[in-house]
Design a protein around this motif. Structure first.
Motif, PDB file in Angstrom:
ATOM      1  N   SER A 149       0.821  -1.205   0.000  1.00  0.00           N
ATOM      2  CA  SER A 149       0.000   0.000   0.000  1.00  0.00           C
ATOM      3  C   SER A 149       0.853   1.252   0.000  1.00  0.00           C
ATOM      4  O   SER A 149       2.050   1.205   0.276  1.00  0.00           O
ATOM      5  CB  SER A 149      -0.901   0.018   1.239  1.00  0.00           C
ATOM      6  N   TRP A 150       0.199   2.341  -0.320  1.00  0.00           N
ATOM      7  CA  TRP A 150       0.798   3.669  -0.224  1.00  0.00           C
ATOM      8  C   TRP A 150      -0.042   4.500   0.737  1.00  0.00           C
ATOM      9  O   TRP A 150      -1.280   4.491   0.665  1.00  0.00           O
ATOM     10  CB  TRP A 150       0.852   4.343  -1.580  1.00  0.00           C
ATOM     11  N   PHE A 151       0.643   5.205   1.610  1.00  0.00           N
ATOM     12  CA  PHE A 151       0.038   6.173   2.501  1.00  0.00           C
ATOM     13  C   PHE A 151       0.716   7.515   2.240  1.00  0.00           C
ATOM     14  O   PHE A 151       1.808   7.578   1.662  1.00  0.00           O
ATOM     15  CB  PHE A 151       0.260   5.777   3.969  1.00  0.00           C
ATOM     16  N   ARG A 152       0.082   8.576   2.693  1.00  0.00           N
ATOM     17  CA  ARG A 152       0.728   9.885   2.641  1.00  0.00           C
ATOM     18  C   ARG A 152       0.505  10.601   3.957  1.00  0.00           C
ATOM     19  O   ARG A 152      -0.473  10.351   4.660  1.00  0.00           O
ATOM     20  CB  ARG A 152       0.247  10.707   1.454  1.00  0.00           C
ATOM     21  N   ASP A 174      -2.295   8.885   6.062  1.00  0.00           N
ATOM     22  CA  ASP A 174      -3.583   8.556   5.461  1.00  0.00           C
ATOM     23  C   ASP A 174      -3.406   7.528   4.352  1.00  0.00           C
ATOM     24  O   ASP A 174      -2.457   7.612   3.563  1.00  0.00           O
ATOM     25  CB  ASP A 174      -4.232   9.809   4.852  1.00  0.00           C
ATOM     26  N   PHE A 175      -4.349   6.622   4.273  1.00  0.00           N
ATOM     27  CA  PHE A 175      -4.342   5.627   3.214  1.00  0.00           C
ATOM     28  C   PHE A 175      -4.547   6.292   1.854  1.00  0.00           C
ATOM     29  O   PHE A 175      -5.365   7.206   1.721  1.00  0.00           O
ATOM     30  CB  PHE A 175      -5.467   4.615   3.461  1.00  0.00           C
ATOM     31  N   VAL A 176      -3.794   5.827   0.860  1.00  0.00           N
ATOM     32  CA  VAL A 176      -3.940   6.343  -0.504  1.00  0.00           C
ATOM     33  C   VAL A 176      -4.385   5.233  -1.455  1.00  0.00           C
ATOM     34  O   VAL A 176      -5.374   5.368  -2.169  1.00  0.00           O
ATOM     35  CB  VAL A 176      -2.622   6.948  -1.010  1.00  0.00           C
ATOM     36  N   ALA A 177      -3.639   4.127  -1.480  1.00  0.00           N
ATOM     37  CA  ALA A 177      -3.942   3.043  -2.418  1.00  0.00           C
ATOM     38  C   ALA A 177      -3.322   1.749  -1.919  1.00  0.00           C
ATOM     39  O   ALA A 177      -2.348   1.772  -1.168  1.00  0.00           O
ATOM     40  CB  ALA A 177      -3.407   3.369  -3.814  1.00  0.00           C
ATOM     41  N   ALA A 178      -3.901   0.632  -2.357  1.00  0.00           N
ATOM     42  CA  ALA A 178      -3.387  -0.680  -1.953  1.00  0.00           C
ATOM     43  C   ALA A 178      -3.562  -1.684  -3.069  1.00  0.00           C
ATOM     44  O   ALA A 178      -4.480  -1.563  -3.894  1.00  0.00           O
ATOM     45  CB  ALA A 178      -4.116  -1.175  -0.703  1.00  0.00           C
ATOM     46  N   ALA A 207       4.067   0.710   2.239  1.00  0.00           N
ATOM     47  CA  ALA A 207       3.868  -0.164   3.388  1.00  0.00           C
ATOM     48  C   ALA A 207       3.514  -1.564   2.915  1.00  0.00           C
ATOM     49  O   ALA A 207       2.926  -1.727   1.835  1.00  0.00           O
ATOM     50  CB  ALA A 207       2.763   0.383   4.280  1.00  0.00           C
ATOM     51  N   ALA A 208       3.855  -2.541   3.736  1.00  0.00           N
ATOM     52  CA  ALA A 208       3.543  -3.933   3.407  1.00  0.00           C
ATOM     53  C   ALA A 208       2.983  -4.636   4.633  1.00  0.00           C
ATOM     54  O   ALA A 208       3.402  -4.371   5.756  1.00  0.00           O
ATOM     55  CB  ALA A 208       4.791  -4.664   2.918  1.00  0.00           C
ATOM     56  N   ARG A 209       2.020  -5.517   4.373  1.00  0.00           N
ATOM     57  CA  ARG A 209       1.500  -6.347   5.457  1.00  0.00           C
ATOM     58  C   ARG A 209       1.458  -7.786   4.975  1.00  0.00           C
ATOM     59  O   ARG A 209       1.188  -8.049   3.796  1.00  0.00           O
ATOM     60  CB  ARG A 209       0.119  -5.884   5.910  1.00  0.00           C
ATOM     61  N   SER A 210       1.727  -8.701   5.889  1.00  0.00           N
ATOM     62  CA  SER A 210       1.812 -10.123   5.546  1.00  0.00           C
ATOM     63  C   SER A 210       0.432 -10.748   5.543  1.00  0.00           C
ATOM     64  O   SER A 210       0.139 -11.655   6.307  1.00  0.00           O
ATOM     65  CB  SER A 210       2.753 -10.839   6.508  1.00  0.00           C
ATOM     66  N   SER A 211      -0.414 -10.222   4.682  1.00  0.00           N
ATOM     67  CA  SER A 211      -1.780 -10.714   4.531  1.00  0.00           C
ATOM     68  C   SER A 211      -2.262 -10.344   3.144  1.00  0.00           C
ATOM     69  O   SER A 211      -1.878  -9.311   2.600  1.00  0.00           O
ATOM     70  CB  SER A 211      -2.694 -10.086   5.572  1.00  0.00           C
ATOM     71  N   GLY A 212      -3.100 -11.175   2.587  1.00  0.00           N
ATOM     72  CA  GLY A 212      -3.696 -10.871   1.292  1.00  0.00           C
ATOM     73  C   GLY A 212      -4.871  -9.922   1.399  1.00  0.00           C
ATOM     74  O   GLY A 212      -5.391  -9.468   0.379  1.00  0.00           O
ATOM     75  N   LEU A 213      -5.269  -9.605   2.621  1.00  0.00           N
ATOM     76  CA  LEU A 213      -6.389  -8.686   2.833  1.00  0.00           C
ATOM     77  C   LEU A 213      -5.887  -7.248   2.882  1.00  0.00           C
ATOM     78  O   LEU A 213      -4.870  -6.963   3.520  1.00  0.00           O
ATOM     79  CB  LEU A 213      -7.107  -9.023   4.139  1.00  0.00           C
ATOM     80  N   VAL A 214      -6.619  -6.368   2.227  1.00  0.00           N
ATOM     81  CA  VAL A 214      -6.233  -4.959   2.219  1.00  0.00           C
ATOM     82  C   VAL A 214      -6.539  -4.340   3.576  1.00  0.00           C
ATOM     83  O   VAL A 214      -7.614  -4.534   4.135  1.00  0.00           O
ATOM     84  CB  VAL A 214      -6.991  -4.206   1.114  1.00  0.00           C
ATOM     85  N   PHE A 248      -6.521  -0.572   5.769  1.00  0.00           N
ATOM     86  CA  PHE A 248      -6.657   0.855   5.482  1.00  0.00           C
ATOM     87  C   PHE A 248      -6.064   1.726   6.570  1.00  0.00           C
ATOM     88  O   PHE A 248      -6.084   2.960   6.454  1.00  0.00           O
ATOM     89  CB  PHE A 248      -8.142   1.206   5.290  1.00  0.00           C
ATOM     90  N   ARG A 249      -5.552   1.111   7.613  1.00  0.00           N
ATOM     91  CA  ARG A 249      -4.983   1.858   8.723  1.00  0.00           C
ATOM     92  C   ARG A 249      -3.484   1.601   8.800  1.00  0.00           C
ATOM     93  O   ARG A 249      -3.019   0.508   8.523  1.00  0.00           O
ATOM     94  CB  ARG A 249      -5.624   1.416  10.045  1.00  0.00           C
ATOM     95  N   PRO A 250      -2.724   2.623   9.224  1.00  0.00           N
ATOM     96  CA  PRO A 250      -1.282   2.394   9.377  1.00  0.00           C
ATOM     97  C   PRO A 250      -0.965   1.208  10.279  1.00  0.00           C
ATOM     98  O   PRO A 250       0.002   0.475  10.042  1.00  0.00           O
ATOM     99  CB  PRO A 250      -0.787   3.714   9.973  1.00  0.00           C
ATOM    100  N   SER A 251      -1.770   1.006  11.311  1.00  0.00           N
ATOM    101  CA  SER A 251      -1.499  -0.088  12.259  1.00  0.00           C
ATOM    102  C   SER A 251      -1.720  -1.466  11.642  1.00  0.00           C
ATOM    103  O   SER A 251      -1.331  -2.476  12.227  1.00  0.00           O
ATOM    104  CB  SER A 251      -2.390   0.063  13.495  1.00  0.00           C
ATOM    105  N   ASP A 252      -2.308  -1.530  10.456  1.00  0.00           N
ATOM    106  CA  ASP A 252      -2.497  -2.808   9.759  1.00  0.00           C
ATOM    107  C   ASP A 252      -1.208  -3.308   9.113  1.00  0.00           C
ATOM    108  O   ASP A 252      -1.177  -4.436   8.650  1.00  0.00           O
ATOM    109  CB  ASP A 252      -3.561  -2.672   8.667  1.00  0.00           C
ATOM    110  N   TYR A 253      -0.180  -2.470   9.066  1.00  0.00           N
ATOM    111  CA  TYR A 253       1.014  -2.783   8.279  1.00  0.00           C
ATOM    112  C   TYR A 253       2.231  -3.049   9.143  1.00  0.00           C
ATOM    113  O   TYR A 253       2.458  -2.373  10.136  1.00  0.00           O
ATOM    114  CB  TYR A 253       1.288  -1.660   7.274  1.00  0.00           C
ATOM    115  N   ASN A 254       2.978  -4.066   8.709  1.00  0.00           N
ATOM    116  CA  ASN A 254       4.155  -4.492   9.458  1.00  0.00           C
ATOM    117  C   ASN A 254       5.424  -3.744   9.055  1.00  0.00           C
ATOM    118  O   ASN A 254       6.336  -3.591   9.870  1.00  0.00           O
ATOM    119  CB  ASN A 254       4.429  -5.990   9.205  1.00  0.00           C
ATOM    120  N   TYR A 255       5.493  -3.346   7.803  1.00  0.00           N
ATOM    121  CA  TYR A 255       6.747  -2.813   7.265  1.00  0.00           C
ATOM    122  C   TYR A 255       6.494  -1.499   6.541  1.00  0.00           C
ATOM    123  O   TYR A 255       5.467  -1.330   5.879  1.00  0.00           O
ATOM    124  CB  TYR A 255       7.376  -3.828   6.298  1.00  0.00           C
ATOM    125  N   TRP A 256       7.487  -0.613   6.655  1.00  0.00           N
ATOM    126  CA  TRP A 256       7.377   0.724   6.082  1.00  0.00           C
ATOM    127  C   TRP A 256       8.667   1.117   5.384  1.00  0.00           C
ATOM    128  O   TRP A 256       9.756   0.756   5.822  1.00  0.00           O
ATOM    129  CB  TRP A 256       7.070   1.745   7.173  1.00  0.00           C
TER     130      TRP A 256
END
Length: 124
Positions: free
Chosen positions: A35-38, A46-50, A97-104, A106-114
């Motif tokens: 995903s991309w946040f800004r 803020d979430f931009v795209a995933a 950002a990246a998260r180890s899940s196939g589910l999108v 929308f929150r920064p806390s959903d992501y493991n890596y930046w």
């Protein structure tokens, strides 16, 4: 551990375009959502795209729909964000950002890596 390296930010006039890149160090991102946040000064990210690597599903915040496109190159473990018809209000630091899940998520806390962030500045 996944490392994300962004590139492609810069200064552009309103109406112009930029392409952001995010290269992931993992051997396979097949089970990750990218995903991309800004972030504006003094504000939360803020979430931009995933894009879900596994399902191919993409999501966008309403304010960028029709202007931004997220895509990926599986062979290069890289995700891109094409920014077209840029507006001054798109000026921000953009984070991959990246998260180890196939589910999108929308929150920064959903992501493991930046990534480290890349500045996009749009002049009027």
């Amino acid at each position: 551990q996944v490392q994300l390296v962004e590139s492609g930010g810069g200064l552009v006039q309103a109406g112009g375009s930029l392409r952001l890149s995010c290269a992931a160090s993992s051997r396979s991102m097949s089970f990750y959502t990218m995903s991309w946040f800004r972030q504006y000064p003094g504000k939360e990210r803020d979430f931009v795209a995933a894009a879900s690597w596994s399902s191919g599903r993409t999501e966008y915040v309403d304010s960028v729909k029709g202007r931004f496109t997220i895509s990926r190159d599986n062979a290069r473990n890289t995700v891109y964000l094409q920014l077209n018809s840029l507006k001054p209000e798109d000026t921000a630091v953009y984070y991959c950002a990246a998260r180890s899940s196939g589910l999108v998520g929308f929150r920064p806390s959903d992501y493991n890596y930046w990534g480290q962030g890349t500045q996009v500045t749009v002049s009027s």
